[in-house]
Design an enzyme around this catalytic site. Structure first.
Site, PDB file in Angstrom:
ATOM      1  N   ASN A 150       0.796  -1.245   0.000  1.00 29.41           N
ATOM      2  CA  ASN A 150       0.000   0.000   0.000  1.00 29.41           C
ATOM      3  C   ASN A 150       0.824   1.290   0.000  1.00 29.41           C
ATOM      4  O   ASN A 150       0.420   2.268  -0.618  1.00 29.41           O
ATOM      5  CB  ASN A 150      -1.059  -0.012   1.104  1.00 29.41           C
ATOM      6  CG  ASN A 150      -0.493  -0.105   2.481  1.00 29.41           C
ATOM      7  OD1 ASN A 150       0.669  -0.454   2.671  1.00 29.41           O
ATOM      8  ND2 ASN A 150      -1.307   0.197   3.480  1.00 29.41           N
ATOM      9  N   GLU A 248       4.409  -4.643  12.022  1.00 33.59           N
ATOM     10  CA  GLU A 248       3.451  -3.538  11.825  1.00 33.59           C
ATOM     11  C   GLU A 248       2.284  -4.115  11.049  1.00 33.59           C
ATOM     12  O   GLU A 248       2.387  -4.321   9.838  1.00 33.59           O
ATOM     13  CB  GLU A 248       4.104  -2.427  10.991  1.00 33.59           C
ATOM     14  CG  GLU A 248       5.395  -1.881  11.552  1.00 33.59           C
ATOM     15  CD  GLU A 248       5.159  -1.046  12.777  1.00 33.59           C
ATOM     16  OE1 GLU A 248       4.174  -0.303  12.802  1.00 33.59           O
ATOM     17  OE2 GLU A 248       5.947  -1.173  13.717  1.00 33.59           O
ATOM     18  N   CYS A 282      -3.402   1.433   6.621  1.00 38.52           N
ATOM     19  CA  CYS A 282      -3.561   0.690   7.871  1.00 38.52           C
ATOM     20  C   CYS A 282      -4.136   1.534   8.998  1.00 38.52           C
ATOM     21  O   CYS A 282      -4.825   1.031   9.862  1.00 38.52           O
ATOM     22  CB  CYS A 282      -2.227   0.100   8.298  1.00 38.52           C
ATOM     23  SG  CYS A 282      -0.974   1.364   8.597  1.00 38.52           S
TER      24      CYS A 282
HETATM   25  P1  NAD Z   1       0.412  -9.359   3.285  1.00 41.39           P
HETATM   26  O1  NAD Z   1       0.542  -9.843   4.685  1.00 41.39           O
HETATM   27  O2  NAD Z   1      -0.459 -10.111   2.372  1.00 41.39           O
HETATM   28  O3  NAD Z   1       1.851  -9.326   2.570  1.00 41.39           O
HETATM   29  C1  NAD Z   1       2.913  -8.525   3.053  1.00 41.39           C
HETATM   30  C2  NAD Z   1       4.240  -9.122   2.639  1.00 41.39           C
HETATM   31  O4  NAD Z   1       4.422 -10.369   3.296  1.00 41.39           O
HETATM   32  C3  NAD Z   1       4.373  -9.397   1.142  1.00 41.39           C
HETATM   33  O5  NAD Z   1       5.667  -9.000   0.723  1.00 41.39           O
HETATM   34  C4  NAD Z   1       4.212 -10.906   1.071  1.00 41.39           C
HETATM   35  O6  NAD Z   1       4.851 -11.479  -0.045  1.00 41.39           O
HETATM   36  C5  NAD Z   1       4.881 -11.333   2.359  1.00 41.39           C
HETATM   37  N1  NAD Z   1       4.518 -12.658   2.859  1.00 41.39           N
HETATM   38  C6  NAD Z   1       3.362 -13.342   2.661  1.00 41.39           C
HETATM   39  N2  NAD Z   1       3.419 -14.535   3.285  1.00 41.39           N
HETATM   40  C7  NAD Z   1       4.626 -14.607   3.891  1.00 41.39           C
HETATM   41  C8  NAD Z   1       5.274 -15.587   4.707  1.00 41.39           C
HETATM   42  N3  NAD Z   1       4.690 -16.747   5.035  1.00 41.39           N
HETATM   43  N4  NAD Z   1       6.500 -15.312   5.186  1.00 41.39           N
HETATM   44  C9  NAD Z   1       7.124 -14.141   4.896  1.00 41.39           C
HETATM   45  N5  NAD Z   1       6.572 -13.205   4.114  1.00 41.39           N
HETATM   46  C10 NAD Z   1       5.334 -13.416   3.630  1.00 41.39           C
HETATM   47  O7  NAD Z   1      -0.027  -7.830   3.408  1.00 41.39           O
HETATM   48  P2  NAD Z   1      -0.438  -6.835   2.228  1.00 41.39           P
HETATM   49  O8  NAD Z   1      -1.740  -7.296   1.670  1.00 41.39           O
HETATM   50  O9  NAD Z   1       0.724  -6.625   1.332  1.00 41.39           O
HETATM   51  O10 NAD Z   1      -0.638  -5.460   3.019  1.00 41.39           O
HETATM   52  C11 NAD Z   1      -1.865  -5.044   3.545  1.00 41.39           C
HETATM   53  C12 NAD Z   1      -1.882  -5.224   5.057  1.00 41.39           C
HETATM   54  O11 NAD Z   1      -0.772  -4.517   5.617  1.00 41.39           O
HETATM   55  C13 NAD Z   1      -3.112  -4.635   5.707  1.00 41.39           C
HETATM   56  O12 NAD Z   1      -3.595  -5.508   6.688  1.00 41.39           O
HETATM   57  C14 NAD Z   1      -2.593  -3.347   6.353  1.00 41.39           C
HETATM   58  O13 NAD Z   1      -3.334  -2.918   7.449  1.00 41.39           O
HETATM   59  C15 NAD Z   1      -1.203  -3.742   6.728  1.00 41.39           C
HETATM   60  N6  NAD Z   1      -0.349  -2.562   6.866  1.00 41.39           N
HETATM   61  C16 NAD Z   1       0.066  -2.192   8.121  1.00 41.39           C
HETATM   62  C17 NAD Z   1       0.857  -1.062   8.290  1.00 41.39           C
HETATM   63  C18 NAD Z   1       1.329  -0.641   9.657  1.00 41.39           C
HETATM   64  O14 NAD Z   1       2.168   0.247   9.744  1.00 41.39           O
HETATM   65  N7  NAD Z   1       0.831  -1.216  10.745  1.00 41.39           N
HETATM   66  C19 NAD Z   1       1.242  -0.304   7.182  1.00 41.39           C
HETATM   67  C20 NAD Z   1       0.815  -0.712   5.910  1.00 41.39           C
HETATM   68  C21 NAD Z   1       0.021  -1.855   5.778  1.00 41.39           C
END
Ligand code: NAD
Length: 478
Positions: A150, A248, A282
């Site tokens: 995002n 996060e 988020c």
């Molecule tokens: P996601 O968890 O689907 O993926 C994030 C990353 O994790 C990707 O690079 C993905 O390839 C990787 N990943 C997936 N499975 C994995 C595994 N088993 N081991 C290691 N890496 C793995 O998240 P998304 O859809 O990319 O992002 C959206 C989410 O992120 C929303 O829930 C949002 O709230 C959250 N978010 C949080 C913050 C914060 O600061 N708290 C900021 C931005 C987004």
């Protein structure tokens, strides 16, 4: 169509296996690039490079490390336009927001570099005569930075800048949805004197390349931003080698609008929260609690402001307020949450449907009234331009509903009564609370979720120190 290669040890390295992932423009559904679907062996090679590069970097005075970050920040500022277009093409945010993201990323590098002269240890009073107890902060070693889609460009800096200024090296894995901007970032990084191996980038699926990063004993810290589900999996994988995690995760931010609020300001801030980045942020207001006496007036204002939001292909029309959802799954999630809530009695006051061209994943700006606490729209992360509204009578009731969530990232209060606002803040169980403003954090703050929204945090002094470990030294003089 452009093809990217992993950036390992200062080189763009072509995979030997030829297995790739195709990246889609969410505004049109068209394929725009291919990236390596990296194997665990490729990830391990990047970790080895990072491990080899770290000691010399860690031995430099922090102010020398800082100079490299400033140079990189300036180079990013020279490329704002192409970088912004790259981000918009693969992620779907408006060009205006993408430009802000690039500039903010450069500023973040400068901000973290400024800590070079401010990292401080401690001297602790001893129980013994002629003894000093020193507490040093030391680099952790190799950091794994796993990124979401995002704010993909900014998140590079949020992981890399504190890692580097503290003397660590890093291996980054971008989201498979938005990797192009990270490769473009590495092209710029490759033009600097930042030593080879210090920053590496490997792309691929989370279950393979992401997992390999979390299971390698040479990684000292996994800094992850993404969903709760993935965060939980990463914590499980990190348990194998007791690797430190910094998570996060998602949010379900409540916005409380009391009878003493400036309703125009509240409606403007909440609309901005739901529209920016198509509501895929988020920390943005995900559910609104409004006091009964002002509920109708506030709802009318919010509906009017949401209806005015224009969406469309952000590369074709610079004036749109927001673009598409990231992908079909993101779009379908919104539809599912909306349908189940409507079936339970919620009422769509505006929007509620897919919009725009067939190719893109657009959703109309939507306000949903008559919501109750148990509905999916109120309980689950929507990540779209949809605002559910719940009416409350007493402030205690509002606080109880706001706190009734497994998430604990951000929250907000809208009230012109300072006593009322601060009393509410005291009761809210969230890592971040905004009073009378939109949901968005500052780089000098501390962005850290409670409960399932994460462990540790990012930004500011407290975020910086998460990238170091302590060594306590007892020196006895004789
Ligand atoms: P996601 O968890 O689907 O993926 C994030 C990353 O994790 C990707 O690079 C993905 O390839 C990787 N990943 C997936 N499975 C994995 C595994 N088993 N081991 C290691 N890496 C793995 O998240 P998304 O859809 O990319 O992002 C959206 C989410 O992120 C929303 O829930 C949002 O709230 C959250 N978010 C949080 C913050 C914060 O600061 N708290 C900021 C931005 C987004």
């Amino acid at each position: 169509m452009i093809h990217y290669s992993n950036y390992i040890n200062g080189q763009f390295v072509e995979s030997s296996h030829g297995d790739t992932i195709t990246v889609i423009n969410p505004s049109t559904g068209e394929a725009i690039s291919t990236i390596p679907n990296s194997t665990a062996a490729e990830v391990d090679a990047a970790i080895d490079a990072a491990e080899a590069a770290q000691p010399a970097w860690g031995a430099l005075p922090a102010i020398e490390r800082a100079k490299h970050l400033h140079v990189l920040a300036d180079k990013l500022r020279e490329k704002v336009e192409p970088l912004a277009r790259c981000i918009t093409e693969e992620q779907g945010k408006t060009l205006g927001l993408a430009r802000v993201e690039v500039n903010f990323t450069a500023d973040y590098l400068d901000y973290m570099a400024e800590w070079g002269r401010r990292i401080e240890g401690e001297i602790i009073e001893s129980d013994r005569p002629k003894e000093n107890i020193f507490l040093f902060h030391k680099p952790i070693g190799v950091v794994a930075g796993i990124l979401p889609w995002n704010f993909p460009f900014f998140l590079i800096a949020r992981k890399m800048a504190p890692a580097l200024i503290c003397g660590n090296s890093i291996v980054l894995k971008p989201s498979e949805e938005t990797p192009n901007n990270a490769f473009e970032f590495c092209k710029i990084l490759a033009e600097t004197d930042i030593p080879a191996g210090l920053v590496n980038l490997v792309s691929g699926l989370g279950a393979v390349s992401g997992r390999a990063l979390t299971e390698n004993p040479k990684v000292g810290l996994i800094s992850f931003t993404g969903s709760v589900e993935t965060g939980s999996r990463i914590m499980g994988a990190a348990a194998k080698h007791i690797t430190k995690v910094n998570l996060e995760l998602g949010g379900k931010a409540p916005a409380i609008v009391t009878a003493n609020a400036d309703l125009d300001m509240a409606a403007t801030a909440i609309q901005a929260s739901r529209v920016i980045n198509s509501g895929q942020v988020c920390n943005c207001a995900e559910r609104v609690y409004v006091q009964r006496s002002v509920a109708e007036a506030f709802t009318d204002k919010l509906v009017e402001k949401m209806k005015a939001a224009r969406f469309g292909n952000p590369l074709e029309d610079e004036t749109v307020d927001y673009g598409p959802m990231i992908n079909q799954a993101g779009y379908e999630k919104i539809v599912t949450l909306l349908e189940s809530s409507v079936a339970a009695g919620a009422k769509v006051l505006c929007g509620g449907k897919r919009g725009g061209d067939e190719g893109g994943f657009y959703f109309e700006p939507t306000v949903v009234g008559d919501c109750t606490q148990d509905m999916d729209l109120v309980q689950k992360e929507i990540f779209g331009p949809v605002v559910p509204i719940v009416i409350f009578d007493t402030l205690d009731e509002a606080v109880a509903m706001a706190n009734d969530t497994e998430y604990g990232l951000t929250s907000s209060v809208f009230s012109n009564d300072i006593n009322e606002a601060m009393n509410l803040v005291e009761e809210l169980n969230f890592g971040e609370t905004y009073i009378n403003r939109e949901h968005f954090e500052a780089m000098q703050g501390y962005h850290a979720g409670w409960r399932k929204s994460g462990i540790g945090g990012a930004d500011g002094k407290h975020g910086l120190y998460e990238f170091m470990q302590t060594q306590v030294v007892y020196m006895q003089r004789h």
